[in-house]
Design a protein around this motif. Structure first.
Motif, PDB file in Angstrom:
ATOM      1  N   ARG A   1       8.542  -3.834   2.672  1.00  0.00           N
ATOM      2  CA  ARG A   1       7.308  -4.277   2.174  1.00  0.00           C
ATOM      3  C   ARG A   1       6.222  -4.638   3.339  1.00  0.00           C
TER       4      ARG A   1
ATOM      5  N   TYR B   1      12.225  -0.039   0.587  1.00  0.00           N
ATOM      6  CA  TYR B   1      11.191   0.581  -0.210  1.00  0.00           C
ATOM      7  C   TYR B   1      11.944   2.180  -0.318  1.00  0.00           C
TER       8      TYR B   1
ATOM      9  N   GLU C   1       2.914  -0.200   4.696  1.00  0.00           N
ATOM     10  CA  GLU C   1       4.354   0.518   3.897  1.00  0.00           C
ATOM     11  C   GLU C   1       3.824   0.829   3.141  1.00  0.00           C
ATOM     12  N   THR C   2       2.917   0.014   1.864  1.00  0.00           N
ATOM     13  CA  THR C   2       2.330  -0.894   0.756  1.00  0.00           C
ATOM     14  C   THR C   2       1.589   0.829   0.806  1.00  0.00           C
TER      15      THR C   2
ATOM     16  N   ASP D   1       8.684  -7.801  -5.033  1.00  0.00           N
ATOM     17  CA  ASP D   1       7.553  -6.482  -5.470  1.00  0.00           C
ATOM     18  C   ASP D   1       7.341  -6.082  -6.238  1.00  0.00           C
TER      19      ASP D   1
ATOM     20  N   MET E   1       3.509   3.938   0.574  1.00  0.00           N
ATOM     21  CA  MET E   1       3.733   4.284  -1.109  1.00  0.00           C
ATOM     22  C   MET E   1       2.880   4.465  -2.124  1.00  0.00           C
ATOM     23  N   ASN E   2       1.883   3.911  -1.973  1.00  0.00           N
ATOM     24  CA  ASN E   2       0.643   4.036  -3.134  1.00  0.00           C
ATOM     25  C   ASN E   2       0.256   5.652  -3.318  1.00  0.00           C
TER      26      ASN E   2
ATOM     27  N   ILE F   1      -5.597   1.322  -3.926  1.00  0.00           N
ATOM     28  CA  ILE F   1      -3.734   0.687  -4.550  1.00  0.00           C
ATOM     29  C   ILE F   1      -4.083   0.374  -6.942  1.00  0.00           C
TER      30      ILE F   1
ATOM     31  N   GLU G   1      -6.017  -6.804  -3.144  1.00  0.00           N
ATOM     32  CA  GLU G   1      -5.181  -6.780  -5.000  1.00  0.00           C
ATOM     33  C   GLU G   1      -5.542  -8.051  -5.542  1.00  0.00           C
TER      34      GLU G   1
END
Length: 324
Positions: free
Chosen positions: A13, A46, A17-18, A262, A21-22, A170, A289
């Motif tokens: 995380r 992940y 990386e986030t 997470d 993944m999004n 996001i 965020e």
């Protein structure tokens, strides 16, 4: 189906990386699929989700770090691209070795994308200067250039590259404020009074995030507002140093090291103010965020304009720590 190799280095995380993944969760995976090239042998946070989404995680097979075994690293990459002709596009996010792995992809006829997620360090170490010099050639290696902010593209690829700005999107639904979640999170964190002021931060425990400054500021706040808390979400190599600083200042009961989680969105709802004093940032996804959660945010003047998406921002001039 088009399979794209995302060269990320790791998939624990973090901001890059986030972001990946999004995107991975929301693409049409009947037409496009992401696979990943990783360096660490240990399982990544992940990895299970990547597998569930139909992606594949490959790993560098070599003894030690690529920087110390250049010939072996290059040989592995050549063999990999011969064995995996299914990858027509290689999308690079790991800046450290970008000229090497994108260079290998180019030798084997792949389309290459260089994607930067950071601006340059305004006060680089000798190691940082050497790394930037070594990576200069990526400007002549990649076919396309992408960046998380305009300044990040200029800093890493130069003006002529005309890097395309790719917003770090996001899932806004996850960050919509919920009073029920707020009460639950604060209860789990033993914040028993709604009058308790919770200052929060999300980011890896690394020098660039400026935690030492943040803890010093919180000490001043806590002296004036004893019923206050600091939540630090993230992990990193400086955790022991920061814990030592917290202990020396007598803040053990007021500072919570939450680690990598997470459900960052839920912790944001439990905060009252978000602090982001980074010395430099490519964008600052954690800030976006926090803004989406409706938090007032106090940030350094190093934050890129593209990350300012609300009117609840206070920007402060933060000087870098003196060199030692």
């Amino acid at each position: 189906m088009l399979r794209i190799l995302q060269y990320a280095g790791g998939m624990n995380r973090g901001g890059i990386e986030t972001f990946l993944m999004n995107v991975h969760r929301n693409i049409d995976r009947s037409k496009v699929q992401f696979d990943y090239m990783l360096h660490p042998d240990e399982k990544q946070a992940y990895e299970d989700e990547i597998n569930e989404l139909g992606g594949i995680c490959h790993r560098i097979k070599m003894n030690g770090k690529p920087a110390l075994h250049y010939i072996q690293y290059r040989r592995f990459l050549d063999e990999f691209f011969v064995q995996h002709p299914e990858y027509k596009i290689v999308h690079g996010h790991l800046y450290t070795y970008m000229p090497v792995y994108l260079g290998a992809a180019k030798r084997h006829g792949r389309i290459t994308i260089a994607h930067t997620h950071a601006t340059k360090n305004p006060n680089p170490s000798k190691k940082g200067i050497a790394k930037r010099i070594m990576n200069y050639s990526v400007r002549y290696t990649a076919d396309y250039f992408m960046a998380c902010s305009k300044q990040a593209g200029i800093d890493n690829f130069g003006v002529k590259a005309n890097a395309r700005f790719i917003p770090n999107g996001i899932d806004t639904g996850k960050f919509t404020f919920s009073e029920e979640i707020r009460r639950s999170v604060r209860g789990n964190m033993k914040v028993n009074s709604e009058n308790t002021l919770v200052l929060g931060h999300v980011g890896r425990l690394d020098a660039v995030k400026n935690h030492k400054f943040l803890v010093d500021v919180f000490k001043c706040l806590h002296d004036r507002v004893p019923d206050s808390k600091l939540w630090l979400i993230g992990c990193g190599e400086l955790e022991d140093n920061i814990r030592s600083q917290v202990h020396a200042l007598g803040l053990d009961d007021a500072v919570d090291f939450i680690g990598a989680v997470d459900n960052v969105n839920e912790y944001l709802m439990g905060m009252d103010v978000f602090a982001f004093p980074s010395l430099y940032e490519g964008l600052g996804m954690a800030l976006v965020e926090a803004e989406c959660s409706g938090l007032p945010c106090v940030v350094s003047d190093a934050i890129q304009d593209e990350a300012i998406v609300s009117d609840r921002i206070t920007r402060l001039k933060i000087l870098p720590p003196p060199s030692t």
